[in-house]
Design a protein around this motif. Structure first.
Motif, short mmCIF file in Angstrom:
data_model
loop_
_atom_site.label_atom_id
_atom_site.label_comp_id
_atom_site.label_asym_id
_atom_site.label_seq_id
_atom_site.Cartn_x
_atom_site.Cartn_y
_atom_site.Cartn_z
N SER A 1 -4.86 6.26 1.21
CA SER A 1 -5.84 5.89 2.24
C SER A 1 -7.05 6.81 2.14
CB SER A 1 -5.21 5.99 3.62
OG SER A 1 -4.84 7.33 3.84
N LEU B 1 0.83 -1.22 0.00
CA LEU B 1 0.00 0.00 0.00
C LEU B 1 0.86 1.27 0.00
CD1 LEU B 1 -2.93 -1.02 2.39
CD2 LEU B 1 -2.96 -0.87 -0.09
N GLY C 1 -7.90 2.01 5.06
CA GLY C 1 -6.75 1.88 4.20
C GLY C 1 -5.47 2.27 4.92
N THR D 1 -8.72 -4.64 -0.66
CA THR D 1 -8.41 -3.76 -1.77
C THR D 1 -7.39 -4.44 -2.68
OG1 THR D 1 -7.88 -1.49 -2.39
CG2 THR D 1 -6.50 -2.46 -0.69
#
Ligand code: HEM
Length: 557
Positions: A505, A111, A500, A410
């Motif tokens: 995020s 991420l 997130g 995700t």
């Protein structure tokens, strides 16, 4: 058009069933062969992921049949099972590679990748992408912050954050939130106590009305056209999470050449028209408001002005994109927070009691207050008290987001090859000083994620795995986020990523959280809420939802 004609011909009864099936079979075969060719062009990397466990499917198609039959959450779940402590596994879907990364340090690493390395859509130039964000883009019309990449993104995020995640702007929105929560809750009981209400519908309607008021001065957004916003939003949500639109799109675009890449299909265009008509109607409301005596600038206009738009007239490109995105995003997340909280509080009367005590303490009855110039008796909600004096409410919502993260997973599509650095560490706790969480990754060589791979990350797994949350991992215990009587925080708190992590995020969660809190507090202040039935199920689709409607009996308190 050709597809529609073929479909009409095959279903008209003029063609024998066997011929129809053979014909369809031929099309599907053609499609799969092309899929193999095209996908292998985009993910040619040989050796796939050495040393990483593979979820094997059937020859050639890999996990595709499982994906189509049971959905992506099931495939991710199976990859997590076989990936185990290594925190990573993969599956071939035809020749696309789906990877599950499910160890907190590795998830944070993925991420944390910048857009040039990994983004939500990846390269869509072949017309084929399994990414639901690619389907979403065609439905809601071009771009939104979800699929933007590049330098402009940073500016867009800062505008959103100022508007939805800052204390100042949420404090300004608070009176609107509190007023609408009261109106909506009061509307649940028009005639008599003991009525049963569908709490999902009620909470969604509140959220849609709230967005309508905040953005366009239209608090009846949920009622217009017989609740069209909710229907549209549901349709978009379900199509975005379904693999079939991606497949049909590919069939029409890359095989039959009926569409250019990114051009919406006929049904997607119809959906867009519906979205445009809803936004058009809302824009007329906004213009009406702006031509009236009220000087307060509505949020959509404010977003527009902050991104180069004028104070009246058409919106800036950014604000228009948000108006489109808002039809899909924002409502369900607020509504679902409320629904899961009600389900769990219904299952745990002791926790409901504790929350009610806290609510009553911050909203004393019989308070003399002024409303529209008149002295009335009642209760009122105050921003400072809700945000500062309700730790149990906060813990309840945090626990709801842990057990039922609305966005349960995700993905990122790799735009370049990249080494997953965490996989070069060896077994042990806190390798280096890179990560605070315990990790059990054991590997002799690092994993290289290759261009074109689709990396899934399940927030729900991180939030509920026993190894991060202990023996009571699946239980609803808001207290785990509170200090005990001695002021110590003893319970293990694992990874929490409901909104997130990293550079992409959530930019709106503080607004969503305060809205969910205020609605919940108002509902519980006004009514004794009794959840009907115990089996509400859990559906992992595009979002994490209850499997069945949730009925509640309401009695005035
Ligand atoms: C309970 C409510 C909400 C939840 C659970 C939630 C969750 C999330 C999550 C998990 C992400 C990251 C997705 C990823 O990693 O790919 C995200 C991103 C995002 N959220 Fe939210 N969200 C909520 C409310 C909202 C609201 C109210 C807004 C509207 C302002 C919003 C706008 C966005 C946008 C635009 C992004 C993409 C940001 C970017 O790519 O830079 N969210 N949200």
């Amino acid at each position: 058009m050709i597809i529609t004609s073929i479909y009409e011909l095959l279903t008209s009864g003029t063609v024998p069933v066997v011929t129809a099936k053979l014909f369809l079979g031929l099309i599907v075969l053609l499609f799969l062969i092309t899929l193999v060719r095209v996908s292998s062009r985009s993910t040619r990397h040989g050796g796939v992921l050495p040393g990483v466990p593979e979820l094997r499917g059937v020859p050639i198609l890999g996990a595709l049949p499982m994906y189509l039959r049971k959905g992506i959450p099931h495939v991710i779940g199976r990859m997590i099972e076989i990936g185990g402590d290594g925190g990573i596994a993969y599956a071939n879907v035809v020749s696309s590679v789906l990877v599950s990364v499910h160890e907190p340090a590795l998830v944070k690493e993925v991420l944390g990748f910048p857009d040039e390395i990994a983004s939500r859509e990846g390269d869509t130039s072949t017309g084929m992408s399994w990414s639901p964000f690619w389907t979403l883009r065609r439905m809601i019309g071009n771009l939104s912050l979800f699929n933007y990449v590049g330098p402009e993104t940073r500016h867009q995020r800062s505008v959103f954050i100022r508007e939805f995640n800052s204390t100042k702007s949420n404090r300004e929105k608070f009176p609107t939130i509190a007023r609408l929560a009261k109106q909506h809750c009061a509307g649940l009981l028009p005639q008599k106590s003991g009525m049963v209400a569908d709490i999902r519908l009620a909470a969604d309607n509140f959220a849609i009305s709230l967005w309508g008021d905040v953005l366009y001065a239209n608090p009846s957004n949920h009622l217009d056209d017989n609740g069209k916003v909710r229907t549209l939003s549901n349709t978009i949500m379900h199509l975005a999470g379904d693999p079939w639109p991606a497949i049909w799109y590919y069939l029409q675009q890359a095989i039959l050449g009926l569409l250019s890449p990114g051009e919406p299909t006929k049904s997607e265009s119809l959906l867009r028209k519906d979205i445009e008509s809803v936004i058009g109607r809302n824009m007329s409301r906004l213009m009406q408001w702006e031509s009236g005596p009220n000087r307060e600038m509505k949020t959509l206009r404010s977003l527009s002005v902050q991104t180069g738009g004028s104070p009246t007239g058409p919106l800036s490109k950014f604000a228009t994109e948000f108006a489109n995105l808002n039809l899909f995003g924002g409502h369900h997340s607020i509504g679902l927070n409320v629904v899961w909280a009600i389900i769990e509080l219904g299952r745990h009367p002791d926790k409901m009691r504790r929350l009610l005590d806290e609510i009553d303490a911050v909203t004393p009855q019989d308070l003399d207050k002024e409303e529209d110039g008149e002295q009335v008796k009642g209760w009122t909600l105050d921003w400072t008290r809700v945000t500062n004096d309700m730790p149990y409410l906060d813990a309840v919502l945090t626990e709801v987001n842990r057990l039922y993260p609305t966005v349960h997973a995700t993905l990122r599509v790799m735009n370049k090859d990249a080494i997953l650095k965490g996989t070069s560490h060896h077994t042990g706790k806190n390798p280096g000083k890179r990560e605070e969480l315990p990790t059990t990754i054991s590997r002799t060589e690092p994993v290289i994620l290759r261009k074109g791979m689709i990396v899934y990350m399940s927030y729900w797994h991180l939030h509920t795995a026993k190894k991060y949350w202990g023996e009571d991992n699946k239980e609803f215990i808001p207290e785990r986020f509170l200090p005990d009587e001695q002021g110590d925080k003893k319970r293990p708190v694992g990874p929490l990523m409901s909104f997130g992590y990293g550079p992409r995020s959530c930019v709106g969660y503080k607004f969503a959280s305060i809205a969910a809190k205020v609605y919940l507090v108002t509902l519980l202040k006004m009514y004794k809420v009794e959840v009907q039935g115990t089996e509400h199920g859990m559906k992992l689709g595009t979002l994490l939802e209850p499997g069945n409607p949730v009925a509640v009996a309401l009695t005035t308190r």
